[in-house]
Write a protein that holds these residues in place. Structure first.
Motif, PDB file in Angstrom:
ATOM      1  N   GLU A 295      -0.302  11.821  -9.965  1.00  0.00           N
ATOM      2  CA  GLU A 295      -0.136  10.427  -9.539  1.00  0.00           C
ATOM      3  C   GLU A 295      -1.341   9.951  -8.732  1.00  0.00           C
ATOM      4  OE1 GLU A 295       3.509  10.191  -7.383  1.00  0.00           O
ATOM      5  OE2 GLU A 295       4.741  10.754  -9.100  1.00  0.00           O
ATOM      6  N   MET A 296      -1.849  10.822  -7.847  1.00  0.00           N
ATOM      7  CA  MET A 296      -2.994  10.459  -7.016  1.00  0.00           C
ATOM      8  C   MET A 296      -4.227  10.220  -7.886  1.00  0.00           C
ATOM      9  SD  MET A 296      -3.848  10.058  -3.740  1.00  0.00           S
ATOM     10  CE  MET A 296      -2.949  11.141  -2.635  1.00  0.00           C
TER      11      MET A 296
ATOM     12  N   SER B 137       0.834  -1.210   0.000  1.00  0.00           N
ATOM     13  CA  SER B 137       0.000   0.000   0.000  1.00  0.00           C
ATOM     14  C   SER B 137       0.864   1.254   0.000  1.00  0.00           C
ATOM     15  CB  SER B 137      -0.955   0.003   1.203  1.00  0.00           C
ATOM     16  OG  SER B 137      -0.270   0.241   2.418  1.00  0.00           O
TER      17      SER B 137
ATOM     18  N   ARG C 225      -0.033  11.073   1.567  1.00  0.00           N
ATOM     19  CA  ARG C 225       0.204   9.770   0.939  1.00  0.00           C
ATOM     20  C   ARG C 225       0.102   8.641   1.963  1.00  0.00           C
ATOM     21  NH1 ARG C 225       3.121  10.061  -4.169  1.00  0.00           N
ATOM     22  NH2 ARG C 225       3.512  12.227  -4.747  1.00  0.00           N
TER      23      ARG C 225
ATOM     24  N   SER D  72      -7.303   3.919 -11.185  1.00  0.00           N
ATOM     25  CA  SER D  72      -6.994   2.483 -11.241  1.00  0.00           C
ATOM     26  C   SER D  72      -7.755   1.727 -10.159  1.00  0.00           C
ATOM     27  CB  SER D  72      -5.483   2.251 -11.100  1.00  0.00           C
ATOM     28  OG  SER D  72      -5.033   2.496  -9.781  1.00  0.00           O
ATOM     29  N   TYR D  73      -7.962   2.375  -9.007  1.00  0.00           N
ATOM     30  CA  TYR D  73      -8.723   1.741  -7.916  1.00  0.00           C
ATOM     31  C   TYR D  73     -10.182   1.567  -8.338  1.00  0.00           C
ATOM     32  CZ  TYR D  73      -9.162   0.434  -2.974  1.00  0.00           C
ATOM     33  OH  TYR D  73      -9.337  -0.259  -1.803  1.00  0.00           O
TER      34      TYR D  73
ATOM     35  N   GLN E  37       2.336   1.744  -3.484  1.00  0.00           N
ATOM     36  CA  GLN E  37       1.324   2.185  -4.452  1.00  0.00           C
ATOM     37  C   GLN E  37       1.119   3.692  -4.429  1.00  0.00           C
ATOM     38  OE1 GLN E  37      -2.413  -0.236  -4.779  1.00  0.00           O
ATOM     39  NE2 GLN E  37      -1.366  -1.567  -3.333  1.00  0.00           N
ATOM     40  N   VAL E  38       1.335   4.314  -3.273  1.00  0.00           N
ATOM     41  CA  VAL E  38       1.135   5.770  -3.178  1.00  0.00           C
ATOM     42  C   VAL E  38       2.458   6.533  -3.223  1.00  0.00           C
ATOM     43  CG1 VAL E  38      -1.020   5.488  -1.912  1.00  0.00           C
ATOM     44  CG2 VAL E  38       1.107   5.778  -0.633  1.00  0.00           C
ATOM     45  N   GLY E  39       3.541   5.827  -3.563  1.00  0.00           N
ATOM     46  CA  GLY E  39       4.816   6.501  -3.769  1.00  0.00           C
ATOM     47  C   GLY E  39       5.653   6.709  -2.526  1.00  0.00           C
TER      48      GLY E  39
ATOM     49  N   GLU F 171      -4.275   9.266 -11.010  1.00  0.00           N
ATOM     50  CA  GLU F 171      -4.081   8.012 -11.746  1.00  0.00           C
ATOM     51  C   GLU F 171      -4.327   6.812 -10.841  1.00  0.00           C
ATOM     52  OE1 GLU F 171      -0.130   8.423 -13.240  1.00  0.00           O
ATOM     53  OE2 GLU F 171      -0.739   9.688 -14.943  1.00  0.00           O
ATOM     54  N   TYR F 172      -3.862   6.917  -9.591  1.00  0.00           N
ATOM     55  CA  TYR F 172      -4.074   5.804  -8.667  1.00  0.00           C
ATOM     56  C   TYR F 172      -5.566   5.601  -8.390  1.00  0.00           C
ATOM     57  CZ  TYR F 172      -4.530   2.796  -4.818  1.00  0.00           C
ATOM     58  OH  TYR F 172      -4.957   1.753  -4.047  1.00  0.00           O
ATOM     59  N   LEU F 173      -6.287   6.692  -8.141  1.00  0.00           N
ATOM     60  CA  LEU F 173      -7.711   6.572  -7.816  1.00  0.00           C
ATOM     61  C   LEU F 173      -8.504   6.021  -9.002  1.00  0.00           C
ATOM     62  CD1 LEU F 173      -8.228   9.837  -5.737  1.00  0.00           C
ATOM     63  CD2 LEU F 173      -8.036   7.498  -4.888  1.00  0.00           C
TER      64      LEU F 173
END
Length: 213
Positions: free
Chosen positions: A168-169, A114, A138, A175-176, A117-119, A171-173
């Motif tokens: 980045e955040m 985890s 993060r 993908s979630y 995943q958030v860098g 893009e992550y959200l």
């Protein structure tokens, strides 16, 4: 299918009406946005959905369960509301390990994953008190996602992030969401919300209205 339903919810604190007959539902597997100025009621609505505050009247259901009746706090929900609080003299990993021990659902590999995943580097020994605001945000997101919940409730998740961090955040959200998860984001930034969200509601003086959906 709606995973969160808010029916005629009112909240009065002292003599102040904070939420006024809120009726809104949020569909599963989508990203939903709440915008509004500070004091508009959006954070209080999130706290009611999470079970942190009991509404004066009305009903909230999360994943088929009535909050405050069937469950005190909805299960399978990751939450960031206001600035995440961590033990300042622990590392990020040690903080998450301590929190993970409350439910005993995950081990060190999930915690480290985890953070990555958030860098964040899970092996970084730096104390959280020396983290920047962006790093704390993060770490808060890592805490919210580490048990792989069905629902994320995120209050101002972009606070303290630079331009690259915001990208980045986002893009992550996204993908979630692709994993079938439901995300509810609260922000004062209309740009953050409009870029990311499938539906957008605005809060103003305790009243909610749909502006994109």
């Amino acid at each position: 299918m709606d995973i969160i339903g808010v029916s005629n919810v009112c909240l009065t604190l002292g003599k102040t009406e904070i939420l006024k007959h809120i009726n809104v539902s949020f569909e599963e597997g989508r990203i939903h946005g709440l915008i509004g100025r500070n004091g508009s009621g959006k954070t209080m609505l999130m706290k009611c959905i999470c079970g942190f505050i009991k509404p004066t009247s009305g009903e909230i259901t999360v994943d088929g369960k009535k909050v405050g009746k069937d469950v005190d706090f909805p299960k399978d929900m990751g939450i960031i509301i206001e600035t995440p609080g961590f033990i300042p003299y622990y590392s990020g990993y040690k903080n998450l390990k301590l929190l993970a021990g409350l439910n005993n659902k995950i081990g060190k590999e999930e915690i480290k994953s985890s953070m990555k995943q958030v860098g964040l580097d899970p092996d970084l020994k730096r104390h959280v008190r020396k983290y920047s605001l962006g790093m704390r945000q993060r770490l808060g997101l890592a805490q919210a996602i580490m048990e792989n919940p069905k629902i994320l409730i995120l209050d101002e998740p972009f606070n303290g992030l630079d331009k690259d961090g915001v990208k980045e955040m986002r893009e992550y959200l996204l993908s979630y969401k692709e994993q079938g998860k439901t995300i509810l984001i609260c922000s004062h930034s209309a740009e953050d919300i409009s870029v990311l969200c499938d539906t957008v509601h605005e809060m103003d003086k305790g009243v909610i209205s749909e502006i994109q959906g």
